[in-house]
Design a protein around this motif. Structure first.
Motif, PDB file in Angstrom:
ATOM      1  N   PHE A  64     -15.322   7.042  50.208  1.00  0.00           N
ATOM      2  CA  PHE A  64     -14.537   6.932  48.980  1.00  0.00           C
ATOM      3  C   PHE A  64     -13.517   5.806  49.089  1.00  0.00           C
ATOM      4  O   PHE A  64     -13.347   5.015  48.157  1.00  0.00           O
ATOM      5  N   LEU A  65     -12.843   5.706  50.217  1.00  0.00           N
ATOM      6  CA  LEU A  65     -11.832   4.661  50.400  1.00  0.00           C
ATOM      7  C   LEU A  65     -12.442   3.264  50.319  1.00  0.00           C
ATOM      8  O   LEU A  65     -11.777   2.325  49.880  1.00  0.00           O
ATOM      9  N   LEU A  66     -13.694   3.137  50.712  1.00  0.00           N
ATOM     10  CA  LEU A  66     -14.368   1.832  50.653  1.00  0.00           C
ATOM     11  C   LEU A  66     -14.748   1.424  49.238  1.00  0.00           C
ATOM     12  O   LEU A  66     -14.809   0.236  48.930  1.00  0.00           O
ATOM     13  N   ILE A  67     -15.013   2.398  48.363  1.00  0.00           N
ATOM     14  CA  ILE A  67     -15.516   2.063  47.027  1.00  0.00           C
ATOM     15  C   ILE A  67     -14.567   2.435  45.891  1.00  0.00           C
ATOM     16  O   ILE A  67     -14.871   2.180  44.734  1.00  0.00           O
ATOM     17  N   LYS A  68     -13.417   3.004  46.194  1.00  0.00           N
ATOM     18  CA  LYS A  68     -12.513   3.516  45.154  1.00  0.00           C
ATOM     19  C   LYS A  68     -12.079   2.463  44.142  1.00  0.00           C
ATOM     20  O   LYS A  68     -11.794   2.796  43.002  1.00  0.00           O
ATOM     21  N   ASP A  69     -12.048   1.209  44.518  1.00  0.00           N
ATOM     22  CA  ASP A  69     -11.618   0.140  43.612  1.00  0.00           C
ATOM     23  C   ASP A  69     -12.781  -0.638  43.004  1.00  0.00           C
ATOM     24  O   ASP A  69     -12.563  -1.602  42.279  1.00  0.00           O
ATOM     25  N   ASN A  70     -13.999  -0.227  43.282  1.00  0.00           N
ATOM     26  CA  ASN A  70     -15.176  -0.888  42.742  1.00  0.00           C
ATOM     27  C   ASN A  70     -15.293  -0.540  41.258  1.00  0.00           C
ATOM     28  O   ASN A  70     -15.410   0.634  40.897  1.00  0.00           O
ATOM     29  N   PRO A  71     -15.259  -1.529  40.360  1.00  0.00           N
ATOM     30  CA  PRO A  71     -15.278  -1.246  38.916  1.00  0.00           C
ATOM     31  C   PRO A  71     -16.575  -0.627  38.408  1.00  0.00           C
ATOM     32  O   PRO A  71     -16.620  -0.139  37.282  1.00  0.00           O
ATOM     33  N   SER A  72     -17.618  -0.616  39.208  1.00  0.00           N
ATOM     34  CA  SER A  72     -18.858   0.019  38.758  1.00  0.00           C
ATOM     35  C   SER A  72     -18.795   1.547  38.893  1.00  0.00           C
ATOM     36  O   SER A  72     -19.690   2.246  38.412  1.00  0.00           O
ATOM     37  N   TYR A  73     -17.733   2.053  39.532  1.00  0.00           N
ATOM     38  CA  TYR A  73     -17.525   3.496  39.654  1.00  0.00           C
ATOM     39  C   TYR A  73     -16.364   3.929  38.773  1.00  0.00           C
ATOM     40  O   TYR A  73     -15.341   3.252  38.704  1.00  0.00           O
TER      41      TYR A  73
ATOM     42  N   PHE B  94      -5.112   4.502  43.753  1.00  0.00           N
ATOM     43  CA  PHE B  94      -6.364   4.110  43.110  1.00  0.00           C
ATOM     44  C   PHE B  94      -6.313   4.552  41.645  1.00  0.00           C
ATOM     45  O   PHE B  94      -5.548   5.429  41.280  1.00  0.00           O
ATOM     46  N   SER B  95      -7.152   3.916  40.840  1.00  0.00           N
ATOM     47  CA  SER B  95      -7.199   4.231  39.410  1.00  0.00           C
ATOM     48  C   SER B  95      -8.169   5.384  39.163  1.00  0.00           C
ATOM     49  O   SER B  95      -9.213   5.475  39.817  1.00  0.00           O
ATOM     50  N   PHE B  96      -7.819   6.230  38.208  1.00  0.00           N
ATOM     51  CA  PHE B  96      -8.676   7.350  37.873  1.00  0.00           C
ATOM     52  C   PHE B  96      -8.335   7.868  36.483  1.00  0.00           C
ATOM     53  O   PHE B  96      -7.261   7.589  35.958  1.00  0.00           O
ATOM     54  N   LEU B  97      -9.251   8.610  35.901  1.00  0.00           N
ATOM     55  CA  LEU B  97      -9.003   9.336  34.663  1.00  0.00           C
ATOM     56  C   LEU B  97      -8.607  10.753  35.024  1.00  0.00           C
ATOM     57  O   LEU B  97      -9.101  11.306  36.009  1.00  0.00           O
TER      58      LEU B  97
ATOM     59  N   LEU C   2     -18.665   8.361  28.726  1.00  0.00           N
ATOM     60  CA  LEU C   2     -18.600   7.691  30.025  1.00  0.00           C
ATOM     61  C   LEU C   2     -19.302   6.342  29.939  1.00  0.00           C
ATOM     62  O   LEU C   2     -20.468   6.274  29.552  1.00  0.00           O
ATOM     63  N   GLN C   3     -18.598   5.291  30.300  1.00  0.00           N
ATOM     64  CA  GLN C   3     -19.175   3.947  30.263  1.00  0.00           C
ATOM     65  C   GLN C   3     -19.925   3.611  31.559  1.00  0.00           C
ATOM     66  O   GLN C   3     -20.986   3.008  31.517  1.00  0.00           O
ATOM     67  N   GLN C   4     -19.347   3.975  32.699  1.00  0.00           N
ATOM     68  CA  GLN C   4     -19.971   3.649  33.983  1.00  0.00           C
ATOM     69  C   GLN C   4     -21.153   4.574  34.261  1.00  0.00           C
ATOM     70  O   GLN C   4     -21.196   5.705  33.813  1.00  0.00           O
ATOM     71  N   ASP C   5     -22.091   4.052  35.055  1.00  0.00           N
ATOM     72  CA  ASP C   5     -23.270   4.832  35.423  1.00  0.00           C
ATOM     73  C   ASP C   5     -23.051   5.644  36.692  1.00  0.00           C
ATOM     74  O   ASP C   5     -23.878   6.481  37.036  1.00  0.00           O
ATOM     75  N   GLN C   6     -21.959   5.361  37.413  1.00  0.00           N
ATOM     76  CA  GLN C   6     -21.660   6.074  38.646  1.00  0.00           C
ATOM     77  C   GLN C   6     -20.258   6.665  38.537  1.00  0.00           C
ATOM     78  O   GLN C   6     -19.306   5.936  38.269  1.00  0.00           O
ATOM     79  N   VAL C   7     -20.171   7.975  38.742  1.00  0.00           N
ATOM     80  CA  VAL C   7     -18.914   8.683  38.545  1.00  0.00           C
ATOM     81  C   VAL C   7     -18.595   9.509  39.785  1.00  0.00           C
ATOM     82  O   VAL C   7     -19.445  10.268  40.266  1.00  0.00           O
ATOM     83  N   ILE C   8     -17.377   9.346  40.284  1.00  0.00           N
ATOM     84  CA  ILE C   8     -16.889  10.144  41.406  1.00  0.00           C
ATOM     85  C   ILE C   8     -15.847  11.111  40.860  1.00  0.00           C
ATOM     86  O   ILE C   8     -14.897  10.692  40.199  1.00  0.00           O
ATOM     87  N   LEU C   9     -16.042  12.387  41.141  1.00  0.00           N
ATOM     88  CA  LEU C   9     -15.118  13.417  40.685  1.00  0.00           C
ATOM     89  C   LEU C   9     -14.366  13.973  41.891  1.00  0.00           C
ATOM     90  O   LEU C   9     -14.933  14.099  42.982  1.00  0.00           O
TER      91      LEU C   9
END
Length: 98
Positions: free
Chosen positions: A11-20, A37-40, A54-61
């Motif tokens: 998660f720490l590696l990808i938390k700022d990736n705009p595709s998530y 990190f940014s989140f809804l 949801l706009q992105q195709d990959q979602v982390i909850l």
């Protein structure tokens, strides 16, 4: 329908990736606050009443300990079967301070 869990280190590696898209499903006022990190913020109780667009195709909850995020992923997967959902394993409790 099993939801893949993402490790805190991944998660720490990808938390700022705009595709998530990252979504906090904890209820309002739950601690600790999520920082670094940014989140809804969409509490699980609201998610069960109204599915967001949801706009992105990959979602982390994420949630406090990782249970509600798995429930939320199941709800969203029914609405968006073509998107990928991940749950933060162990919740925000497993993340190191950011």
């Amino acid at each position: 329908m099993d939801t893949p869990e993402i490790s805190p280190s991944d998660f720490l590696l990808i938390k700022d990736n705009p595709s998530y898209l990252v979504i906090d499903v904890r209820e309002l006022g739950e601690m600790p606050e999520a920082k670094g990190f940014s989140f809804l913020k969409i509490p699980l109780s609201e998610l069960q009443k109204s599915i967001p667009v949801l706009q992105q195709d990959q979602v982390i909850l994420f949630c406090h300990a990782g249970v509600r995020s798995l429930i939320a992923a199941g709800i969203l997967k029914k609405a968006y079967p073509d998107k990928s959902f991940f749950s933060l394993k162990g919740g925000i409790l497993r993340l190191p301070p950011l």
